[in-house]
Design a protein around this motif. Sequence first.
Motif, PDB file in Angstrom:
ATOM      1  N   TYR A 188       0.838  -1.211   0.000  1.00  0.00           N
ATOM      2  CA  TYR A 188       0.000   0.000   0.000  1.00  0.00           C
ATOM      3  C   TYR A 188       0.868   1.255   0.000  1.00  0.00           C
ATOM      4  O   TYR A 188       0.608   2.203  -0.748  1.00  0.00           O
ATOM      5  CB  TYR A 188      -0.922  -0.006   1.226  1.00  0.00           C
ATOM      6  N   LEU A 189       1.902   1.259   0.829  1.00  0.00           N
ATOM      7  CA  LEU A 189       2.784   2.429   0.915  1.00  0.00           C
ATOM      8  C   LEU A 189       3.492   2.675  -0.413  1.00  0.00           C
ATOM      9  O   LEU A 189       3.608   3.830  -0.859  1.00  0.00           O
ATOM     10  CB  LEU A 189       3.810   2.228   2.032  1.00  0.00           C
ATOM     11  N   LEU A 190       3.943   1.610  -1.060  1.00  0.00           N
ATOM     12  CA  LEU A 190       4.651   1.750  -2.338  1.00  0.00           C
ATOM     13  C   LEU A 190       3.740   2.319  -3.423  1.00  0.00           C
ATOM     14  O   LEU A 190       4.202   3.033  -4.322  1.00  0.00           O
ATOM     15  CB  LEU A 190       5.211   0.398  -2.779  1.00  0.00           C
ATOM     16  N   SER A 191       2.448   2.026  -3.348  1.00  0.00           N
ATOM     17  CA  SER A 191       1.510   2.531  -4.351  1.00  0.00           C
ATOM     18  C   SER A 191       0.998   3.937  -4.027  1.00  0.00           C
ATOM     19  O   SER A 191       0.249   4.512  -4.812  1.00  0.00           O
ATOM     20  CB  SER A 191       0.328   1.568  -4.488  1.00  0.00           C
ATOM     21  N   HIS A 192       1.405   4.482  -2.864  1.00  0.00           N
ATOM     22  CA  HIS A 192       0.959   5.836  -2.468  1.00  0.00           C
ATOM     23  C   HIS A 192       2.146   6.703  -2.023  1.00  0.00           C
ATOM     24  O   HIS A 192       2.019   7.524  -1.119  1.00  0.00           O
ATOM     25  CB  HIS A 192      -0.063   5.751  -1.332  1.00  0.00           C
ATOM     26  N   LEU A 193       3.300   6.523  -2.656  1.00  0.00           N
ATOM     27  CA  LEU A 193       4.497   7.260  -2.250  1.00  0.00           C
ATOM     28  C   LEU A 193       4.404   8.757  -2.533  1.00  0.00           C
ATOM     29  O   LEU A 193       5.198   9.541  -2.016  1.00  0.00           O
ATOM     30  CB  LEU A 193       5.733   6.684  -2.946  1.00  0.00           C
ATOM     31  N   SER A 194       3.432   9.151  -3.353  1.00  0.00           N
ATOM     32  CA  SER A 194       3.240  10.583  -3.597  1.00  0.00           C
ATOM     33  C   SER A 194       2.719  11.303  -2.354  1.00  0.00           C
ATOM     34  O   SER A 194       2.838  12.521  -2.231  1.00  0.00           O
ATOM     35  CB  SER A 194       2.262  10.792  -4.761  1.00  0.00           C
TER      36      SER A 194
END
Length: 394
Positions: A188-194
Amino acid sequence: MAKTGSNIYKRKDGRYEGRIFVGKNCCRKSQYIYVYARTLKEVRQKMEEAREQKQPDEETPEEAGVLMKRAAEEWLKAMKKRWKPTTSGMYQSVIGHYIIPILGNYMVTEIGKEILEEFVETIERYSKKGSLSGRYKRYICSIVCQILDYAVSTYQLDRKGLSMPEFRIGKKIAQLPPEQDLETLKQYLLSHLSEDTCLGIFVAMNTGIRIGELCALQWGDFDLEKGNLIIRRNLQRIRTDEEPDDGKHKGRTQVCIQMPKTTSSIRIIPLADDLTDILRACRKSPEKYLISGRKRAWSEVRTLQYRFSAILKKCQIRPFHFHLLRHAFASRCVELGCDIKGLSEILGHSSVQITMNIYVHSSMKQKKDMMNLVCRLPEQVEVRMVTGRFDQSS
């Protein structure tokens, strides 16, 4: 028993009983001195004499003693300059919540082993959580002893040192989140690094830094050319006794950005190459905080904890405390065979023993592998169960 005046009672045997209030014990029960006489006039006279004897001699405070409340307040004031704001706030909280309400009206010279043991039994009732660990009780008692030592030294009081009560302190083992949950969170974190919150949590997962250190991180703390992170600040909300500008509401809290927890916490952490590449792609100006707030340039610890809980909920992960990311990082490093001394320095511990005792947890898989190593049979041996007995053949 008939009442004939203020704290004067007529007993069934015809005598008069006078009660003189002297204070409350640790359980907040009133304590009295009792006097008896055949006549009302005589009992009043005896009560007056007892009150005069109870009054301390104002010209000789060393003989009269010092109230614990006064000693605690003076100790806080005298020692405050030596402490960090977080330490001062913690001591102030313990003294205000436990020590002064229970022991405040005792003279310093009165507090001995029995009173301290009664104090330990009583502080449980003052806890908002309903129960206190043995470790925290010992911490509170250590503050009591420091205050007593200060009062004895300052006022040259005649009293012996006070030994600490014994506490049963069990070893608390943190229950780490399942590997599957940590992997789900990572994806989840990798897909929301923005989102800077997700980037910050991802950094914490892969460095083991504390939540206060994460909140205090600025982009200038990263040396992305060398792939390093420098930890030099810590952000915490602390108690303050300063009066606000409006002249109201003493005892509010304030956010304080200060030096880390210990000198060992000031450290350089090498970053993984993949993490360095991610940070390069998200890089901002050096003065910007890694995680920003809505109203301020930084996000405080409490806000980040709320955001973290919201992310776990979105991922349908059972809630767990942010600090367990630090435990999981340390345990994962040990599982992969990392050097314990190096890990201890990365975590900012003063000794390797702290790392091993608190942050390193053996997984059930590690324990299973260890047991298999102990009970390993030769390859040529085949074991079969035959009619309830072991039969081996080669």
